[in-house]
Design a protein around this motif. Structure first.
Motif, PDB file in Angstrom:
ATOM      1  N   ALA A  49      43.482  44.017  36.618  1.00  0.00           N
ATOM      2  CA  ALA A  49      44.657  44.228  37.472  1.00  0.00           C
ATOM      3  C   ALA A  49      45.050  42.934  38.172  1.00  0.00           C
ATOM      4  CB  ALA A  49      44.363  45.317  38.501  1.00  0.00           C
ATOM      5  N   GLU A  50      44.079  42.202  38.677  1.00  0.00           N
ATOM      6  CA  GLU A  50      44.366  40.953  39.381  1.00  0.00           C
ATOM      7  C   GLU A  50      45.044  39.927  38.476  1.00  0.00           C
ATOM      8  OE1 GLU A  50      40.777  39.555  41.296  1.00  0.00           O
ATOM      9  OE2 GLU A  50      41.347  40.548  43.175  1.00  0.00           O
ATOM     10  N   ALA A  51      44.697  39.924  37.193  1.00  0.00           N
ATOM     11  CA  ALA A  51      45.318  38.981  36.267  1.00  0.00           C
ATOM     12  C   ALA A  51      46.822  39.229  36.161  1.00  0.00           C
ATOM     13  CB  ALA A  51      44.659  39.088  34.888  1.00  0.00           C
ATOM     14  N   VAL A  52      47.218  40.492  36.196  1.00  0.00           N
ATOM     15  CA  VAL A  52      48.647  40.819  36.147  1.00  0.00           C
ATOM     16  C   VAL A  52      49.336  40.369  37.434  1.00  0.00           C
ATOM     17  CG1 VAL A  52      50.329  42.693  36.042  1.00  0.00           C
ATOM     18  CG2 VAL A  52      48.316  42.724  34.547  1.00  0.00           C
ATOM     19  N   LEU A  53      48.720  40.648  38.572  1.00  0.00           N
ATOM     20  CA  LEU A  53      49.304  40.223  39.847  1.00  0.00           C
ATOM     21  C   LEU A  53      49.464  38.700  39.881  1.00  0.00           C
ATOM     22  CD1 LEU A  53      47.370  42.511  42.385  1.00  0.00           C
ATOM     23  CD2 LEU A  53      49.514  42.982  41.176  1.00  0.00           C
ATOM     24  N   LYS A  54      48.460  37.993  39.399  1.00  0.00           N
ATOM     25  CA  LYS A  54      48.510  36.526  39.385  1.00  0.00           C
ATOM     26  C   LYS A  54      49.639  36.044  38.486  1.00  0.00           C
ATOM     27  CE  LYS A  54      45.648  32.438  38.549  1.00  0.00           C
ATOM     28  NZ  LYS A  54      44.304  31.937  38.132  1.00  0.00           N
ATOM     29  N   LYS A  55      49.836  36.716  37.349  1.00  0.00           N
ATOM     30  CA  LYS A  55      50.897  36.320  36.414  1.00  0.00           C
ATOM     31  C   LYS A  55      52.271  36.326  37.082  1.00  0.00           C
ATOM     32  CE  LYS A  55      52.402  39.271  33.263  1.00  0.00           C
ATOM     33  NZ  LYS A  55      52.532  40.095  32.036  1.00  0.00           N
ATOM     34  N   TYR A  56      52.479  37.294  37.974  1.00  0.00           N
ATOM     35  CA  TYR A  56      53.770  37.424  38.645  1.00  0.00           C
ATOM     36  C   TYR A  56      53.814  36.694  39.993  1.00  0.00           C
ATOM     37  CZ  TYR A  56      55.180  40.883  35.187  1.00  0.00           C
ATOM     38  OH  TYR A  56      55.518  41.505  34.014  1.00  0.00           O
ATOM     39  N   GLY A  57      52.717  36.073  40.377  1.00  0.00           N
ATOM     40  CA  GLY A  57      52.690  35.349  41.643  1.00  0.00           C
ATOM     41  C   GLY A  57      52.761  36.260  42.855  1.00  0.00           C
ATOM     42  N   VAL A  58      52.197  37.467  42.723  1.00  0.00           N
ATOM     43  CA  VAL A  58      52.199  38.430  43.824  1.00  0.00           C
ATOM     44  C   VAL A  58      50.751  38.734  44.212  1.00  0.00           C
ATOM     45  CG1 VAL A  58      54.394  39.414  43.083  1.00  0.00           C
ATOM     46  CG2 VAL A  58      52.254  40.435  42.266  1.00  0.00           C
ATOM     47  N   TYR A  59      50.586  39.580  45.219  1.00  0.00           N
ATOM     48  CA  TYR A  59      49.233  39.903  45.664  1.00  0.00           C
ATOM     49  C   TYR A  59      49.155  41.370  46.063  1.00  0.00           C
ATOM     50  CZ  TYR A  59      51.091  39.635  50.434  1.00  0.00           C
ATOM     51  OH  TYR A  59      51.817  39.841  51.578  1.00  0.00           O
ATOM     52  N   SER A  60      47.925  41.836  46.201  1.00  0.00           N
ATOM     53  CA  SER A  60      47.683  43.213  46.619  1.00  0.00           C
ATOM     54  C   SER A  60      47.470  43.272  48.131  1.00  0.00           C
ATOM     55  CB  SER A  60      46.441  43.778  45.929  1.00  0.00           C
ATOM     56  OG  SER A  60      46.087  45.037  46.496  1.00  0.00           O
ATOM     57  N   PRO A  61      48.116  44.229  48.806  1.00  0.00           N
ATOM     58  CA  PRO A  61      47.883  44.383  50.240  1.00  0.00           C
ATOM     59  C   PRO A  61      46.494  44.937  50.550  1.00  0.00           C
ATOM     60  CG  PRO A  61      49.242  46.180  49.447  1.00  0.00           C
ATOM     61  CD  PRO A  61      49.076  45.233  48.301  1.00  0.00           C
ATOM     62  N   PHE A  62      45.780  45.375  49.520  1.00  0.00           N
ATOM     63  CA  PHE A  62      44.416  45.873  49.739  1.00  0.00           C
ATOM     64  C   PHE A  62      43.473  44.735  50.123  1.00  0.00           C
ATOM     65  CE2 PHE A  62      44.609  49.743  46.600  1.00  0.00           C
ATOM     66  CZ  PHE A  62      45.819  50.133  47.147  1.00  0.00           C
ATOM     67  N   LYS A  63      43.696  43.566  49.515  1.00  0.00           N
ATOM     68  CA  LYS A  63      42.778  42.425  49.708  1.00  0.00           C
ATOM     69  C   LYS A  63      42.771  42.013  51.172  1.00  0.00           C
ATOM     70  CE  LYS A  63      40.144  39.380  47.457  1.00  0.00           C
ATOM     71  NZ  LYS A  63      40.684  38.477  46.432  1.00  0.00           N
ATOM     72  N   ASN A  64      41.588  42.029  51.761  1.00  0.00           N
ATOM     73  CA  ASN A  64      41.372  41.664  53.171  1.00  0.00           C
ATOM     74  C   ASN A  64      41.958  42.678  54.156  1.00  0.00           C
ATOM     75  OD1 ASN A  64      39.922  39.229  52.621  1.00  0.00           O
ATOM     76  ND2 ASN A  64      41.874  38.244  52.126  1.00  0.00           N
ATOM     77  N   TYR A  65      42.235  43.897  53.664  1.00  0.00           N
ATOM     78  CA  TYR A  65      42.727  44.930  54.584  1.00  0.00           C
ATOM     79  C   TYR A  65      41.663  45.178  55.653  1.00  0.00           C
ATOM     80  CZ  TYR A  65      45.343  49.001  56.155  1.00  0.00           C
ATOM     81  OH  TYR A  65      46.087  49.875  56.907  1.00  0.00           O
ATOM     82  N   PRO A  66      42.080  45.258  56.924  1.00  0.00           N
ATOM     83  CA  PRO A  66      41.079  45.412  57.994  1.00  0.00           C
ATOM     84  C   PRO A  66      40.383  46.766  57.949  1.00  0.00           C
ATOM     85  CG  PRO A  66      43.307  45.548  58.877  1.00  0.00           C
ATOM     86  CD  PRO A  66      43.446  45.122  57.459  1.00  0.00           C
ATOM     87  N   GLY A  67      39.102  46.747  58.266  1.00  0.00           N
ATOM     88  CA  GLY A  67      38.297  47.953  58.307  1.00  0.00           C
ATOM     89  C   GLY A  67      36.949  47.610  58.905  1.00  0.00           C
ATOM     90  N   PRO A  68      35.878  48.250  58.448  1.00  0.00           N
ATOM     91  CA  PRO A  68      34.550  47.879  58.947  1.00  0.00           C
ATOM     92  C   PRO A  68      34.256  46.400  58.675  1.00  0.00           C
ATOM     93  CG  PRO A  68      34.407  49.319  57.022  1.00  0.00           C
ATOM     94  CD  PRO A  68      35.815  49.340  57.469  1.00  0.00           C
TER      95      PRO A  68
END
Length: 270
Positions: A49-68
């Motif tokens: 999944a990350e490879a596709v996001l990288k291809k389009y120069g976008v990112y996931s809002p999940f990465k580094n989402y605050p929590g514990p």
């Protein structure tokens, strides 16, 4: 996860941006689905999944989402009794007979798309097969209620009735949500409710609708990693999600791949 309760109504131009975000997100999920094979790790699925996001120069809002602690991946990959928020791992291998849930978000030009699916690996049990069918069906039962003049409670009640009438349980602790410039906006959309109650739906409202269904109980527990949520009794779970826009012409699914219209047809009851 907590979120900002602000409710935002999107313009037609903003909905077009969200549709583009949704296409990218759908492509990322398609790549993740293709990576789900016996012997693959959940980290392999996340990497696809990350490879596709990288291809389009976008990112996931999940990465580094605050929590514990900051969420460490772009997707959530959850297996069998794990309902949501499973952390991808280089040591967690997928096996024949598992059911695997992948949840992914995409931020494109400042707007978020969010979707998820559950899929069986090879030959799965009859209970697992029915669970997947019912959970996906519940998503579309909810989507069909997303038209102007209805209320959030109509969506929630439709999901609950669809699931419980087929002998399964909906989570009481995790919900769908508004989505837009933030991954979590208002309104909160539970998977259970009373028709005619809650926020009035109007064109331009966008919701990430996500039935989460359990075989044995609605109760859940959080595992030792402090993120992964599993069924309290160890029974199977499933999760399907789309980002949907309320429009004058009815619900429009924003997280379909390309020009695929099958989701719109199912949403409209055709």
């Amino acid at each position: 996860m907590s979120w900002d309760r602000q409710i935002t109504i999107k313009t037609p131009q903003e909905l077009e941006i969200m549709r583009e975000a949704g296409k990218i997100n759908a492509e990322a999920l398609a790549a993740a689905r293709a990576a789900i094979q016996p012997g693959a790790t959940t980290a392999d699925v996340n990497a696809a999944a990350e490879a596709v996001l990288k291809k389009y120069g976008v990112y996931s809002p999940f990465k580094n989402y605050p929590g514990p602690y900051p969420y460490p991946a772009s997707t959530c990959v959850s297996i069998n009794d794990e309902l949501v928020h499973g952390i991808p791992s280089k040591t967690r291998k997928i096996k024949e007979g598992d059911i695997v849930t992948v949840d992914c978000g995409t931020v494109y030009r400042g707007f978020v798309a969010d979707a998820a699916f559950t899929v069986g690996v090879g030959q799965i049990s009859e209970v697992a097969r029915k669970l997947l069918e019912v959970t996906e069906g519940a998503l579309y039962a909810g989507i069909r209620q997303m038209k102007p003049g209805n209320r959030v409670g109509d969506i929630s009640a439709a999901i609950q009735h669809y699931v419980e009438s087929r002998g399964f349980h909906v989570t009481r602790e995790y919900t769908g949500h508004g989505v837009g410039r933030r991954m979590h906006e208002g309104p909160q959309v539970p998977n259970y409710g009373v028709p005619g109650r809650g926020l009035l739906l109007r064109p331009g409202l966008t919701i990430a609708l996500e039935p989460m269904v359990l075989v044995g109980t609605w109760q859940t527990r959080v595992l030792a990693d402090e993120w992964t949520v599993a069924s309290a009794d160890g029974s199977l779970t499933a999760h399907f999600e789309h980002t949907i826009a309320v429009t004058e012409d009815g619900p429009v699914i924003l997280t379909l791949l390309g020009e695929d219209e099958s989701g719109q047809k199912r949403a409209s009851g055709i």
